[in-house]
Write a protein that holds these residues in place. Structure first.
Motif, PDB file in Angstrom:
ATOM      1  N   ALA A  26       0.800  -1.227   0.000  1.00  0.00           N
ATOM      2  CA  ALA A  26       0.000   0.000   0.000  1.00  0.00           C
ATOM      3  C   ALA A  26       0.829   1.272   0.000  1.00  0.00           C
ATOM      4  O   ALA A  26       0.303   2.345  -0.289  1.00  0.00           O
ATOM      5  CB  ALA A  26      -0.940   0.006   1.218  1.00  0.00           C
ATOM      6  N   ILE A  77      -3.123  -1.534   5.306  1.00  0.00           N
ATOM      7  CA  ILE A  77      -3.371  -0.485   4.301  1.00  0.00           C
ATOM      8  C   ILE A  77      -3.467   0.876   4.967  1.00  0.00           C
ATOM      9  O   ILE A  77      -2.891   1.866   4.492  1.00  0.00           O
ATOM     10  CB  ILE A  77      -4.666  -0.809   3.520  1.00  0.00           C
ATOM     11  N   GLY A 105      -6.406  -1.962 -10.603  1.00  0.00           N
ATOM     12  CA  GLY A 105      -5.008  -1.994 -11.009  1.00  0.00           C
ATOM     13  C   GLY A 105      -4.320  -3.304 -10.695  1.00  0.00           C
ATOM     14  O   GLY A 105      -4.630  -3.962  -9.690  1.00  0.00           O
ATOM     15  N   SER A 135      -1.349  -3.933  -9.658  1.00  0.00           N
ATOM     16  CA  SER A 135      -0.599  -3.939  -8.398  1.00  0.00           C
ATOM     17  C   SER A 135      -1.510  -4.158  -7.203  1.00  0.00           C
ATOM     18  O   SER A 135      -1.065  -4.618  -6.143  1.00  0.00           O
ATOM     19  CB  SER A 135       0.153  -2.614  -8.236  1.00  0.00           C
ATOM     20  N   THR A 136      -2.800  -3.836  -7.355  1.00  0.00           N
ATOM     21  CA  THR A 136      -3.758  -3.985  -6.253  1.00  0.00           C
ATOM     22  C   THR A 136      -4.344  -5.387  -6.216  1.00  0.00           C
ATOM     23  O   THR A 136      -4.839  -5.828  -5.170  1.00  0.00           O
ATOM     24  CB  THR A 136      -4.889  -2.943  -6.409  1.00  0.00           C
ATOM     25  N   GLN A 183      -1.568   9.467  -4.675  1.00  0.00           N
ATOM     26  CA  GLN A 183      -1.527   8.067  -5.093  1.00  0.00           C
ATOM     27  C   GLN A 183      -1.865   7.142  -3.932  1.00  0.00           C
ATOM     28  O   GLN A 183      -2.467   6.090  -4.126  1.00  0.00           O
ATOM     29  CB  GLN A 183      -0.140   7.727  -5.645  1.00  0.00           C
ATOM     30  N   SER A 184      -1.497   7.541  -2.718  1.00  0.00           N
ATOM     31  CA  SER A 184      -1.817   6.730  -1.545  1.00  0.00           C
ATOM     32  C   SER A 184      -3.324   6.665  -1.330  1.00  0.00           C
ATOM     33  O   SER A 184      -3.877   5.622  -0.984  1.00  0.00           O
ATOM     34  CB  SER A 184      -1.129   7.310  -0.304  1.00  0.00           C
ATOM     35  N   GLN A 244      -5.631   7.047  -3.680  1.00  0.00           N
ATOM     36  CA  GLN A 244      -6.156   6.194  -4.740  1.00  0.00           C
ATOM     37  C   GLN A 244      -5.952   4.721  -4.414  1.00  0.00           C
ATOM     38  O   GLN A 244      -6.840   3.886  -4.622  1.00  0.00           O
ATOM     39  CB  GLN A 244      -5.473   6.522  -6.069  1.00  0.00           C
ATOM     40  N   THR A 245      -4.776   4.408  -3.869  1.00  0.00           N
ATOM     41  CA  THR A 245      -4.452   3.019  -3.536  1.00  0.00           C
ATOM     42  C   THR A 245      -5.339   2.474  -2.438  1.00  0.00           C
ATOM     43  O   THR A 245      -5.805   1.332  -2.512  1.00  0.00           O
ATOM     44  CB  THR A 245      -2.968   2.909  -3.111  1.00  0.00           C
ATOM     45  N   GLN A 287       2.980   4.328  -1.061  1.00  0.00           N
ATOM     46  CA  GLN A 287       3.042   5.044  -2.336  1.00  0.00           C
ATOM     47  C   GLN A 287       3.911   6.279  -2.190  1.00  0.00           C
ATOM     48  O   GLN A 287       4.101   6.796  -1.087  1.00  0.00           O
ATOM     49  CB  GLN A 287       1.627   5.448  -2.786  1.00  0.00           C
ATOM     50  N   GLU A 335      -8.699   1.549  -3.931  1.00  0.00           N
ATOM     51  CA  GLU A 335      -8.618   0.342  -4.760  1.00  0.00           C
ATOM     52  C   GLU A 335      -8.384  -0.907  -3.913  1.00  0.00           C
ATOM     53  O   GLU A 335      -8.981  -1.956  -4.152  1.00  0.00           O
ATOM     54  CB  GLU A 335      -7.494   0.487  -5.794  1.00  0.00           C
ATOM     55  N   GLN A 336      -7.520  -0.779  -2.916  1.00  0.00           N
ATOM     56  CA  GLN A 336      -7.215  -1.945  -2.107  1.00  0.00           C
ATOM     57  C   GLN A 336      -8.364  -2.321  -1.180  1.00  0.00           C
ATOM     58  O   GLN A 336      -8.509  -3.493  -0.821  1.00  0.00           O
ATOM     59  CB  GLN A 336      -5.922  -1.705  -1.315  1.00  0.00           C
TER      60      GLN A 336
END
Length: 357
Positions: A33, A127, A90, A92-93, A40-41, A43-44, A35, A47-48
């Motif tokens: 998680a 996360i 994504g 990566s997720t 971006q964190s 957004q991550t 970033q 998504e996660q």
């Protein structure tokens, strides 16, 4: 690197403190998680969260209906990957969703629902730990880092241009440098993306950020174009020797003027040039690239060599014209920026060079 280690440590410590049976999953989630920027964190984490919900939900249903046999776990992983791709999560997720499947379908004596909740909470703890680290620890100053990259890459390109136009460069060395600069340009583009993604919450600061983005975009475009000119000269290195000596001299003189202009614009933006105009020891005239290109084309139109020999210099002429256009546009932008927004200098240079202005 430091933020990643800290996020994993905080996640593991918090998981142990809460009493989760397998704190390692919190550490793994934190690892995925982390970033480089707050935007971006954020957004991550969204998504996660989605990936975690999908992985835990599908794994719980599969464990209840099909059991926890290794082949069932493998089948469930395939299903989860398909679902996450359907929702365009994504790549990566997707790893978090797969980890959630394995964590929930682990063979234990704990009831499936309870295990699913524990694993979901453990992953979310990791996360959130990564998000807090990203939020608390200031991200790199992308604005400053970006300009340092532009300055370094441009200096390398202009140095090699000077050497190449005088036929002093070693071909294998220049080829290796061109490859290295290409990698540096990619990193520069990535830094610009991170800088552009930084969120600004005050209207006044947003306007200043927008102006800087315009200038940085043109700085990058001009650097790229100077790199294109270098590659064009490298491609024609041996053939340029066939140009009449008089024209070679003019070509070098004009390129020196262009290089000087490019360097002067960078130094001006950095605040290293005095604003008050003073007579210099040796004035350098402005480059006249359009006239140089016209002369180049006219010279080879009048030449009796075959058409291929004449046309091989047209790409170089085209690159020189585009370089000239980008420099003109950059000069206009920087003059406007210095005239109306001179207080918005880069922080790293403002304090250091204020005494020179």
């Amino acid at each position: 690197m430091l933020k990643t280690g800290l996020a994993v440590a905080i996640a593991l410590y918090a998981a142990n403190l809460i009493g989760f049976p397998s704190p390692v999953f919190a550490g793994i989630a934190a690892l995925f998680a982390i970033q480089p920027s707050i935007y971006q964190s954020f957004q991550t984490i969204v998504e996660q969260l989605q990936a975690n919900v999908i992985g835990v939900s599908v794994a719980t249903i599969a464990a209840y209906t099909l059991g926890v046999d290794p082949f069932v776990v493998g089948f469930t992983v395939v299903v989860v990957i398909g679902v996450t791709r359907y929702f365009k999560i994504g790549e990566s997720t997707v790893a978090i969703a797969i980890i959630a499947v394995i964590a929930v379908m682990e063979s234990t004596d704990v009831p499936v629902i309870e295990l699913a909740l524990l694993r979901f909470s453990s992953l979310m703890l990791g996360i959130i730990s990564a998000f807090i680290v990203n939020l608390v620890f200031l991200p790199p100053k992308y604005e400053t880092n970006l300009f340092k990259q532009i300055d370094r890459i441009t200096s390398d390109i202009l140095q090699w241009l000077r050497i190449t136009t005088r036929h002093l460069s070693d071909n294998p060395s220049l080829k290796g440098e061109i490859y290295r600069i290409q990698q540096e340009v990619r990193r520069m583009d990535h830094t610009y993306l991170l800088f552009s993604e930084e969120r600004i919450y005050f209207r006044k600061n947003r306007l200043a950020k927008a102006r800087k983005l315009i200038v940085f975009r043109q700085l990058i475009a001009t650097t790229r174009k100077s790199f294109d000119v270098l590659k064009a000269f490298h491609h024609l290195d041996e053939r340029i020797k066939s140009i009449p000596p008089d024209f070679q001299t003019v070509l070098i003189q004009e390129l020196d003027k262009v290089i000087h202009l490019h360097e002067r614009l960078l130094l001006s933006f950095m605040g290293r040039i005095k604003r008050k105009n003073r007579q210099s020891l040796q004035d350098i005239a402005e480059p006249d690239i359009p006239h140089l290109v016209d002369t180049l084309i006219q010279m080879y139109e009048d030449n009796e060599k075959k058409i291929d020999d004449r046309l091989m210099f047209l790409p170089l002429a085209s690159q020189l014209m585009e370089y000239h256009y980008h420099l003109d546009h950059l000069e206009t932008l920087l003059h406007s920026y210095e005239k109306y927004h001179h207080t918005e200098k880069l922080e790293i240079f403002a304090s250091k060079w204020r005494g020179n202005n």
